[in-house]
Design a protein around this motif. Structure first.
Motif, PDB file in Angstrom:
ATOM      1  N   LYS A   1      -0.728 -20.400  -2.346  1.00 53.84           N
ATOM      2  CA  LYS A   1      -0.504 -19.609  -1.133  1.00 53.84           C
ATOM      3  C   LYS A   1       0.360 -18.384  -1.410  1.00 53.84           C
ATOM      4  CE  LYS A   1      -1.114 -23.521   2.012  1.00 53.84           C
ATOM      5  NZ  LYS A   1      -0.547 -24.291   3.146  1.00 53.84           N
ATOM      6  N   VAL A   2       0.578 -18.091  -2.691  1.00 52.89           N
ATOM      7  CA  VAL A   2       1.339 -16.892  -3.057  1.00 52.89           C
ATOM      8  C   VAL A   2       0.479 -15.675  -2.740  1.00 52.89           C
ATOM      9  CG1 VAL A   2       2.491 -15.641  -4.909  1.00 52.89           C
ATOM     10  CG2 VAL A   2       2.542 -18.150  -4.866  1.00 52.89           C
ATOM     11  N   LYS A   3       1.028 -14.737  -2.011  1.00 50.60           N
ATOM     12  CA  LYS A   3       0.265 -13.570  -1.571  1.00 50.60           C
ATOM     13  C   LYS A   3       0.347 -12.441  -2.604  1.00 50.60           C
ATOM     14  CE  LYS A   3      -0.702 -15.641   2.317  1.00 50.60           C
ATOM     15  NZ  LYS A   3      -0.210 -16.992   1.990  1.00 50.60           N
ATOM     16  N   ASP A   4      -0.731 -11.671  -2.697  1.00 50.48           N
ATOM     17  CA  ASP A   4      -0.830 -10.628  -3.719  1.00 50.48           C
ATOM     18  C   ASP A   4       0.255  -9.557  -3.593  1.00 50.48           C
ATOM     19  OD1 ASP A   4      -2.952 -11.649  -5.186  1.00 50.48           O
ATOM     20  OD2 ASP A   4      -4.474 -10.618  -3.995  1.00 50.48           O
ATOM     21  N   ALA A   5       0.736  -9.301  -2.396  1.00 52.09           N
ATOM     22  CA  ALA A   5       1.756  -8.266  -2.216  1.00 52.09           C
ATOM     23  C   ALA A   5       3.049  -8.594  -2.957  1.00 52.09           C
ATOM     24  CB  ALA A   5       2.048  -8.051  -0.734  1.00 52.09           C
ATOM     25  N   GLU A   6       3.225  -9.845  -3.339  1.00 50.80           N
ATOM     26  CA  GLU A   6       4.410 -10.215  -4.110  1.00 50.80           C
ATOM     27  C   GLU A   6       4.388  -9.608  -5.513  1.00 50.80           C
ATOM     28  OE1 GLU A   6       5.825 -14.261  -3.840  1.00 50.80           O
ATOM     29  OE2 GLU A   6       4.764 -14.563  -1.935  1.00 50.80           O
ATOM     30  N   LEU A   7       3.242  -9.084  -5.911  1.00 49.94           N
ATOM     31  CA  LEU A   7       3.153  -8.381  -7.196  1.00 49.94           C
ATOM     32  C   LEU A   7       3.706  -6.952  -7.102  1.00 49.94           C
ATOM     33  CD1 LEU A   7      -0.413  -9.449  -8.360  1.00 49.94           C
ATOM     34  CD2 LEU A   7       1.717  -9.984  -9.549  1.00 49.94           C
ATOM     35  N   LEU A   8       3.822  -6.414  -5.905  1.00 51.37           N
ATOM     36  CA  LEU A   8       4.223  -5.012  -5.748  1.00 51.37           C
ATOM     37  C   LEU A   8       5.634  -4.726  -6.269  1.00 51.37           C
ATOM     38  CD1 LEU A   8       2.606  -4.268  -2.267  1.00 51.37           C
ATOM     39  CD2 LEU A   8       1.753  -3.616  -4.532  1.00 51.37           C
ATOM     40  N   PRO A   9       6.635  -5.583  -5.993  1.00 49.96           N
ATOM     41  CA  PRO A   9       7.955  -5.349  -6.598  1.00 49.96           C
ATOM     42  C   PRO A   9       7.927  -5.405  -8.120  1.00 49.96           C
ATOM     43  CG  PRO A   9       8.125  -6.880  -4.763  1.00 49.96           C
ATOM     44  CD  PRO A   9       6.666  -6.714  -5.040  1.00 49.96           C
ATOM     45  N   GLU A  10       7.060  -6.273  -8.668  1.00 54.41           N
ATOM     46  CA  GLU A  10       6.922  -6.342 -10.129  1.00 54.41           C
ATOM     47  C   GLU A  10       6.359  -5.025 -10.654  1.00 54.41           C
ATOM     48  OE1 GLU A  10       8.099  -8.814 -11.804  1.00 54.41           O
ATOM     49  OE2 GLU A  10       8.464 -10.130 -10.079  1.00 54.41           O
ATOM     50  N   LEU A  11       5.384  -4.473  -9.951  1.00 55.16           N
ATOM     51  CA  LEU A  11       4.821  -3.181 -10.350  1.00 55.16           C
ATOM     52  C   LEU A  11       5.882  -2.085 -10.274  1.00 55.16           C
ATOM     53  CD1 LEU A  11       2.461  -1.297 -11.070  1.00 55.16           C
ATOM     54  CD2 LEU A  11       1.948  -1.162  -8.612  1.00 55.16           C
ATOM     55  N   GLU A  12       6.676  -2.089  -9.228  1.00 55.35           N
ATOM     56  CA  GLU A  12       7.719  -1.076  -9.090  1.00 55.35           C
ATOM     57  C   GLU A  12       8.692  -1.121 -10.259  1.00 55.35           C
ATOM     58  OE1 GLU A  12       9.473  -1.875  -5.318  1.00 55.35           O
ATOM     59  OE2 GLU A  12       8.018  -0.649  -4.213  1.00 55.35           O
TER      60      GLU A  12
ATOM     61  N   ALA B   1      -9.109 -11.631   4.437  1.00 54.96           N
ATOM     62  CA  ALA B   1      -8.629 -11.532   3.055  1.00 54.96           C
ATOM     63  C   ALA B   1      -8.982 -10.179   2.455  1.00 54.96           C
ATOM     64  CB  ALA B   1      -9.212 -12.667   2.212  1.00 54.96           C
ATOM     65  N   VAL B   2     -10.166  -9.656   2.776  1.00 51.25           N
ATOM     66  CA  VAL B   2     -10.551  -8.313   2.321  1.00 51.25           C
ATOM     67  C   VAL B   2      -9.610  -7.278   2.928  1.00 51.25           C
ATOM     68  CG1 VAL B   2     -12.356  -6.554   2.334  1.00 51.25           C
ATOM     69  CG2 VAL B   2     -12.972  -8.945   1.983  1.00 51.25           C
ATOM     70  N   LEU B   3      -9.280  -7.441   4.202  1.00 50.66           N
ATOM     71  CA  LEU B   3      -8.357  -6.528   4.883  1.00 50.66           C
ATOM     72  C   LEU B   3      -6.993  -6.512   4.190  1.00 50.66           C
ATOM     73  CD1 LEU B   3      -7.854  -4.724   7.441  1.00 50.66           C
ATOM     74  CD2 LEU B   3      -7.038  -6.828   8.565  1.00 50.66           C
ATOM     75  N   TYR B   4      -6.522  -7.676   3.786  1.00 53.45           N
ATOM     76  CA  TYR B   4      -5.228  -7.759   3.096  1.00 53.45           C
ATOM     77  C   TYR B   4      -5.313  -7.147   1.699  1.00 53.45           C
ATOM     78  CZ  TYR B   4      -0.885  -9.755   1.307  1.00 53.45           C
ATOM     79  OH  TYR B   4       0.368  -9.919   0.754  1.00 53.45           O
ATOM     80  N   THR B   5      -6.405  -7.381   1.003  1.00 51.51           N
ATOM     81  CA  THR B   5      -6.594  -6.770  -0.316  1.00 51.51           C
ATOM     82  C   THR B   5      -6.614  -5.252  -0.208  1.00 51.51           C
ATOM     83  OG1 THR B   5      -7.813  -8.702  -1.128  1.00 51.51           O
ATOM     84  CG2 THR B   5      -8.124  -6.627  -2.320  1.00 51.51           C
ATOM     85  N   ASP B   6      -7.216  -4.745   0.843  1.00 46.21           N
ATOM     86  CA  ASP B   6      -7.210  -3.304   1.107  1.00 46.21           C
ATOM     87  C   ASP B   6      -5.782  -2.779   1.179  1.00 46.21           C
ATOM     88  OD1 ASP B   6      -8.311  -0.684   2.374  1.00 46.21           O
ATOM     89  OD2 ASP B   6      -7.013  -1.481   3.958  1.00 46.21           O
ATOM     90  N   PHE B   7      -4.919  -3.499   1.869  1.00 43.89           N
ATOM     91  CA  PHE B   7      -3.507  -3.116   1.968  1.00 43.89           C
ATOM     92  C   PHE B   7      -2.848  -3.111   0.593  1.00 43.89           C
ATOM     93  CE2 PHE B   7       0.744  -5.132   1.999  1.00 43.89           C
ATOM     94  CZ  PHE B   7       1.493  -4.037   2.442  1.00 43.89           C
ATOM     95  N   VAL B   8      -3.056  -4.168  -0.178  1.00 46.35           N
ATOM     96  CA  VAL B   8      -2.401  -4.290  -1.486  1.00 46.35           C
ATOM     97  C   VAL B   8      -2.875  -3.197  -2.434  1.00 46.35           C
ATOM     98  CG1 VAL B   8      -2.113  -5.761  -3.515  1.00 46.35           C
ATOM     99  CG2 VAL B   8      -2.027  -6.769  -1.222  1.00 46.35           C
ATOM    100  N   VAL B   9      -4.179  -2.968  -2.507  1.00 45.91           N
ATOM    101  CA  VAL B   9      -4.713  -1.961  -3.420  1.00 45.91           C
ATOM    102  C   VAL B   9      -4.231  -0.566  -3.022  1.00 45.91           C
ATOM    103  CG1 VAL B   9      -6.814  -0.868  -4.307  1.00 45.91           C
ATOM    104  CG2 VAL B   9      -6.714  -3.356  -4.045  1.00 45.91           C
ATOM    105  N   SER B  10      -4.205  -0.279  -1.729  1.00 45.96           N
ATOM    106  CA  SER B  10      -3.726   1.039  -1.285  1.00 45.96           C
ATOM    107  C   SER B  10      -2.249   1.221  -1.610  1.00 45.96           C
ATOM    108  CB  SER B  10      -3.974   1.223   0.213  1.00 45.96           C
ATOM    109  OG  SER B  10      -3.219   0.315   0.987  1.00 45.96           O
ATOM    110  N   GLU B  11      -1.464   0.144  -1.517  1.00 40.95           N
ATOM    111  CA  GLU B  11      -0.053   0.218  -1.888  1.00 40.95           C
ATOM    112  C   GLU B  11       0.116   0.499  -3.382  1.00 40.95           C
ATOM    113  OE1 GLU B  11       3.133  -0.234  -0.057  1.00 40.95           O
ATOM    114  OE2 GLU B  11       1.636   0.632   1.296  1.00 40.95           O
ATOM    115  N   ILE B  12      -0.724  -0.110  -4.198  1.00 37.84           N
ATOM    116  CA  ILE B  12      -0.681   0.157  -5.649  1.00 37.84           C
ATOM    117  C   ILE B  12      -0.955   1.639  -5.903  1.00 37.84           C
ATOM    118  CG2 ILE B  12      -1.861  -0.268  -7.835  1.00 37.84           C
ATOM    119  CD1 ILE B  12      -2.338  -3.167  -6.815  1.00 37.84           C
TER     120      ILE B  12
END
Length: 309
Positions: A111-122, A180-191
């Protein structure tokens, strides 16, 4: 997944963030995966292995090539690094200089969400120890269970969706998938936005390692080569480039027919790496690109297997 994206004219607005960036994206229309499941696909996508020479999987990966070209290589993943199904991908990932895996839970239950990767990317982007970085971000995206892929704030689609197989359960599953596609859209756009903020020579390439059947050609949700459908192979393929990177002037033809088992050569092209292993005619971004027949399964030609006109 490609067929469920608003960016590709799906009836639901599942990609509002990427749609707002549409003028900055190159959106390819005819890209397929070599397999309908992750492990076989990824091991060809990132290595020299392809349909013609599957044995070359062990001859080298794009990460190893980037290492030799003095890139700092990083693998950030929201998929687990252990288990019989993950071992080959993990071997590729661990050839990078740095790697980070957010979970060790089997994917269906994670249940770990993909957006948790964003701080790692930063953290990687803010580290100025290397002027050349090659970062692979391995999302969970829309893998089952779909309901686990997005937070409650992205539970937007609740009405009855179109489907060739109608039932309350079908509608529930499709709604989870589209959320889930909607959330992936958010994550990819944030990247993309985080890389864009660097204001340096850079690109972001996004694709899926396989597609998904969602009650269109079969009464099922998922991917299985024993019951292959076209949607299991069709994938999104998007490229964002910074203003500095655009000076490279790639050869762009969004209607080129392409299979991801040649991605090794396309990424090497994007990274401006020349090596004896790199074949320009296999890069979708190169003027030397040559069409090839795209075979799936054992020996079936994709462009005729699903009864194209």
């Amino acid at each position: 997944m490609y067929k469920r994206q608003g960016l590709y004219d799906y009836s639901r607005p599942t990609t509002p963030k990427l749609n707002s960036l549409k003028d900055e994206l190159i959106i390819y229309n005819d890209v397929i995966s070599p397999h309908a499941h992750s492990i076989a696909s990824i091991t060809k996508v990132f290595t020299l292995g392809n349909y013609e020479h599957p044995d070359k999987i062990g001859d080298g990966s794009i990460i190893q090539l980037a290492n030799k070209a003095n890139f700092e290589t990083v693998w950030l993943s929201n998929q687990r690094p252990i288990g019989i199904y993950e071992s080959l991908v993990t071997k590729i990932a661990l050839s990078s200089n740095k790697s980070k895996f957010l979970t060790t839970t089997y994917g269906v239950h994670s249940k770990v969400k993909d957006a948790e990767l964003l701080p790692e990317l930063e953290r990687v982007l803010s580290d100025d120890s290397s002027s050349k970085k090659f970062i692979i971000i391995h999302l969970m995206g829309t893998h089952t269970s779909y309901v686990n892929r997005y937070p409650d704030t992205f539970n937007k689609f609740k009405d009855t969706p179109f489907s060739n197989y109608k039932s309350d359960e079908t509608s529930r599953i499709i709604n989870h998938y589209d959320n889930a596609v909607l959330y992936t859209d958010f994550v990819v756009s944030e990247i993309i936005q985080k890389v864009k903020a660097l204001n340096t020579k850079s690109f972001v390439l996004y694709m899926s390692d396989h597609g998904e059947e969602l009650f269109k050609d079969r009464n099922m949700a998922g991917h299985n080569e024993d019951v292959s459908t076209q949607d299991m192979y069709d994938v999104p393929f998007l490229l964002w480039q910074s203003d500095d990177y655009k000076q490279k002037q790639l050869k762009i033809d969004v209607d080129r027919s392409y299979m991801l088992d040649d991605l090794f050569h396309s990424i090497a092209d994007l990274l401006e790496i020349s090596a004896k292993e790199v074949e320009e005619e296999r890069s979708i971004f190169n003027t030397a690109f040559k069409d090839r027949k795209r075979f799936i399964l054992q020996s079936s030609e994709y462009d005729t297997y699903f009864n194209f006109d």
